[in-house]
Structures are given as C-alpha cells and as structure tokens.
Design a protein around this motif. Structure first.
Motif, PDB file in Angstrom:
ATOM      1  N   GLN A   3      19.103 -69.987  -8.672  1.00  0.00           N
ATOM      2  CA  GLN A   3      17.766 -69.427  -8.802  1.00  0.00           C
ATOM      3  C   GLN A   3      17.800 -68.103  -9.549  1.00  0.00           C
ATOM      4  O   GLN A   3      16.949 -67.836 -10.403  1.00  0.00           O
ATOM      5  CB  GLN A   3      17.134 -69.226  -7.424  1.00  0.00           C
ATOM      6  N   LEU A 103       7.077 -66.147  -7.719  1.00  0.00           N
ATOM      7  CA  LEU A 103       7.716 -66.050  -6.414  1.00  0.00           C
ATOM      8  C   LEU A 103       7.605 -67.329  -5.607  1.00  0.00           C
ATOM      9  O   LEU A 103       8.337 -67.507  -4.632  1.00  0.00           O
ATOM     10  CB  LEU A 103       7.113 -64.882  -5.635  1.00  0.00           C
ATOM     11  N   ARG A 105       8.566 -70.055  -6.673  1.00  0.00           N
ATOM     12  CA  ARG A 105       9.730 -70.846  -7.048  1.00  0.00           C
ATOM     13  C   ARG A 105      11.053 -70.190  -6.650  1.00  0.00           C
ATOM     14  O   ARG A 105      12.101 -70.794  -6.802  1.00  0.00           O
ATOM     15  CB  ARG A 105       9.708 -71.089  -8.562  1.00  0.00           C
ATOM     16  N   MET A 106      11.005 -68.953  -6.191  1.00  0.00           N
ATOM     17  CA  MET A 106      12.241 -68.254  -5.839  1.00  0.00           C
ATOM     18  C   MET A 106      11.939 -67.088  -4.923  1.00  0.00           C
ATOM     19  O   MET A 106      10.783 -66.690  -4.749  1.00  0.00           O
ATOM     20  CB  MET A 106      12.966 -67.777  -7.084  1.00  0.00           C
ATOM     21  N   SER A 107      12.963 -66.541  -4.334  1.00  0.00           N
ATOM     22  CA  SER A 107      12.785 -65.445  -3.398  1.00  0.00           C
ATOM     23  C   SER A 107      12.492 -64.151  -4.142  1.00  0.00           C
ATOM     24  O   SER A 107      12.850 -63.979  -5.313  1.00  0.00           O
ATOM     25  CB  SER A 107      14.039 -65.271  -2.539  1.00  0.00           C
ATOM     26  N   LEU A 108      11.848 -63.230  -3.441  1.00  0.00           N
ATOM     27  CA  LEU A 108      11.569 -61.911  -4.013  1.00  0.00           C
ATOM     28  C   LEU A 108      12.866 -61.184  -4.340  1.00  0.00           C
ATOM     29  O   LEU A 108      12.935 -60.444  -5.324  1.00  0.00           O
ATOM     30  CB  LEU A 108      10.729 -61.091  -3.034  1.00  0.00           C
ATOM     31  N   LYS A 109      13.902 -61.413  -3.538  1.00  0.00           N
ATOM     32  CA  LYS A 109      15.191 -60.772  -3.793  1.00  0.00           C
ATOM     33  C   LYS A 109      15.763 -61.220  -5.133  1.00  0.00           C
ATOM     34  O   LYS A 109      16.216 -60.394  -5.942  1.00  0.00           O
ATOM     35  CB  LYS A 109      16.167 -61.106  -2.659  1.00  0.00           C
ATOM     36  N   ASN A 110      15.751 -62.515  -5.411  1.00  0.00           N
ATOM     37  CA  ASN A 110      16.248 -63.007  -6.696  1.00  0.00           C
ATOM     38  C   ASN A 110      15.415 -62.483  -7.849  1.00  0.00           C
ATOM     39  O   ASN A 110      15.942 -62.113  -8.905  1.00  0.00           O
ATOM     40  CB  ASN A 110      16.257 -64.535  -6.707  1.00  0.00           C
ATOM     41  N   TYR A 111      14.103 -62.495  -7.661  1.00  0.00           N
ATOM     42  CA  TYR A 111      13.201 -61.968  -8.692  1.00  0.00           C
ATOM     43  C   TYR A 111      13.519 -60.510  -8.994  1.00  0.00           C
ATOM     44  O   TYR A 111      13.621 -60.109 -10.158  1.00  0.00           O
ATOM     45  CB  TYR A 111      11.757 -62.109  -8.225  1.00  0.00           C
ATOM     46  N   HIS A 273      11.534 -55.362   0.793  1.00  0.00           N
ATOM     47  CA  HIS A 273      11.380 -55.743   2.192  1.00  0.00           C
ATOM     48  C   HIS A 273      10.123 -55.157   2.820  1.00  0.00           C
ATOM     49  O   HIS A 273       9.911 -55.309   4.034  1.00  0.00           O
ATOM     50  CB  HIS A 273      12.614 -55.316   2.994  1.00  0.00           C
TER      51      HIS A 273
END
Length: 279
Positions: A3, A103, A105-111, A273
C-alpha cells in the motif's frame, strides 16, 4: 508495504505533473540566472587570467564573487521554494475533498509517510537540480583552472588565518577540492529543502486553514536561528560557503538537519493520530 509503494508512486506522479513542481524549478533557476548575470558583470572587461575558474565560480560562492542573488535564495527563498511542490499536499487534498477518496484505499499512516517521502524528493529536486545544472554550465563559460590569485581567490585568502565560517567547517578544501566542496553544498542545500518540505507537511496536520502559512512556515527555521543563534548558529550561513562570518561548527552542520527531521517526523506521527485530523 504494498500500500505504501502504491500511494508513493501515485503521489510522486501527481507531484511531477503539477504546476507547483515546475514553478519551483523555475523560481530556483531564475535566482541562479540572476546570479550568473551578476557574475558576468563583475568579471566583464577583466583579463582572462583574472577570471575565476568553474570551481570558484560556483554561484553559491557568493561572498568572494560578490553576488546578492544567492544570498536572497539561501536566506529567504530556499525553504519556500522547496515546500511549494508538495509540502502543502494534505491541505490541497482536504480542500479538494480528495483525501477521503485516497484514505478509503489505504491507512492514514501509509498516506502520511508516502506523502512525506514525496515532499522530501520535491524539495530536494527543485533546489538541487538547478544548482547542479548551473555548476555544469560553469564548465562551459568559465575556465577549468585559473591563476592562483585570479579575481575572487584573494578574498578567500583570509581563511589561511582561520577567518571565516568556510574555514571553520572544511579547512582548506576550497583550495584542495573545490568541486567536491561545491557538490557537498549542493547536496546539503537540497537535503535542507527536502527536510523543510517534510516539516511543513507535518505541520499541515495542525494548521489546515491556509496553504500560504504552511508554505512559509519552514522559513521560521532560518528566522529563529537568525534571531537567537548568533553568527555561529544562523542556519543560512551553513547553506553556502560563508567567508565573512563565524565561527561555524561542524557539529551543527551535521546534526541540525537530523534533529529537524526527527522533530518533523514526531509532529507527523502525533498528527495522524489526532481524532479530528480530517476535519
């Protein structure tokens, strides 16, 4: 990891095709072209033996070359230009309502971490690439070697007496390996521009109302260091071969970008977070 790679490629493609990226390249190039014109005027009419070589004619070598445009770049614009390509991307996504689509399609952390990497690349390229190209052009318009006391060389002579920040940081490297020193400053400035973009991006999780504030925020690093750091800890003095100021410290040269990057990453980690991060 898959991701992360996907969003990284998407964000990188978006940045490279954006108006902001090419505008930043243009702004840096304009500053350097003005500096080149200044240099041409300074050496116009001089004997060939008095013309600086391509190593000394490095445009960031603004103290001995008596150039003002590079000073304007490193003191005022380097962080702003480096942030424009992607440092404010989170605010752009929020205002265009694209963030929710991404978001999903993917986590906020990955973004966040993928976007921070792209922001760094953007800042690095728009500062480093024009400087590198301009240094290459100096090999065409200036001699490869020059006389020992050609036009600006005597102004570097004070370093033999331990005067000047350049001597504090790198000793006699401006005589021994000028091209390696020039490449080091190009790399260092590009890294700082990238870190400034990451710093701006991390702050965008807290200041989501204005792109202009985020773009201008990294310049506070220079302003704060100027107000409270004295001549030894003023950040812009480390971004070019400063001859007239000092003492400068290699520890600050080496550790300051690392510390700012760590602070930016902490800001970003805390920011993603927050419960209201997308509001």
């Amino acid at each position: 990891m898959e991701q992360f790679a996907k969003i990284f490629r998407m964000q990188l493609k978006y940045m490279l095709g954006s108006f902001e990226f090419w505008l930043s390249l243009l702004l840096t190039s304009i500053c350097l072209v003005i500096a080149a014109i200044e240099l041409s005027l300074n050496v116009f009419g001089s004997d060939f033996g008095a013309i600086p070589d391509a190593g000394v004619g490095f445009l960031l070598n603004s103290d001995p070359l008596v150039l003002q445009a590079p000073h304007v770049l490193v003191y005022f614009f380097i962080f702003i230009i480096g942030t424009i390509p992607f440092g404010d991307i989170f605010i752009r996504h929020l205002k265009s309502q694209n963030s929710n689509h991404i978001l999903l399609r993917m986590s906020l952390k990955n973004y966040a971490f993928a976007s921070a990497c792209v922001a760094f690349i953007g800042g690095f390229v728009v500062i480093g690439l024009p400087l590198l190209v301009m240094q290459g052009l100096m090999f065409i318009v200036l001699p490869i070697t020059s006389e020992p006391y050609s036009f600006p060389i005597h102004m570097l002579g004070g370093l033999q007496d331990g005067i000047g920040g350049l001597g504090d940081l790198f000793g006699y490297s401006h005589y021994i390996a000028p091209y390696a020193l020039n490449l080091l400053y190009i790399l260092y400035d590009a890294i700082w521009a990238g870190i400034g973009a990451v710093f701006a991006f991390s702050c965008s999780f807290y200041l989501k109302k204005s792109r202009l504030i985020i773009i201008g925020l990294p310049m506070m690093l220079s302003i704060v260091s100027f107000l409270f750091g004295g001549s030894s800890y003023t950040l812009p003095l480390y971004l070019y071969p400063s001859v007239y100021y000092g003492p400068l410290y290699f520890e600050f040269f080496l550790l300051s970008p690392v510390i700012v990057l760590i602070v930016a990453m902490v800001f970003m980690y805390v920011g993603i977070h927050k419960k209201d991060v997308l509001l």
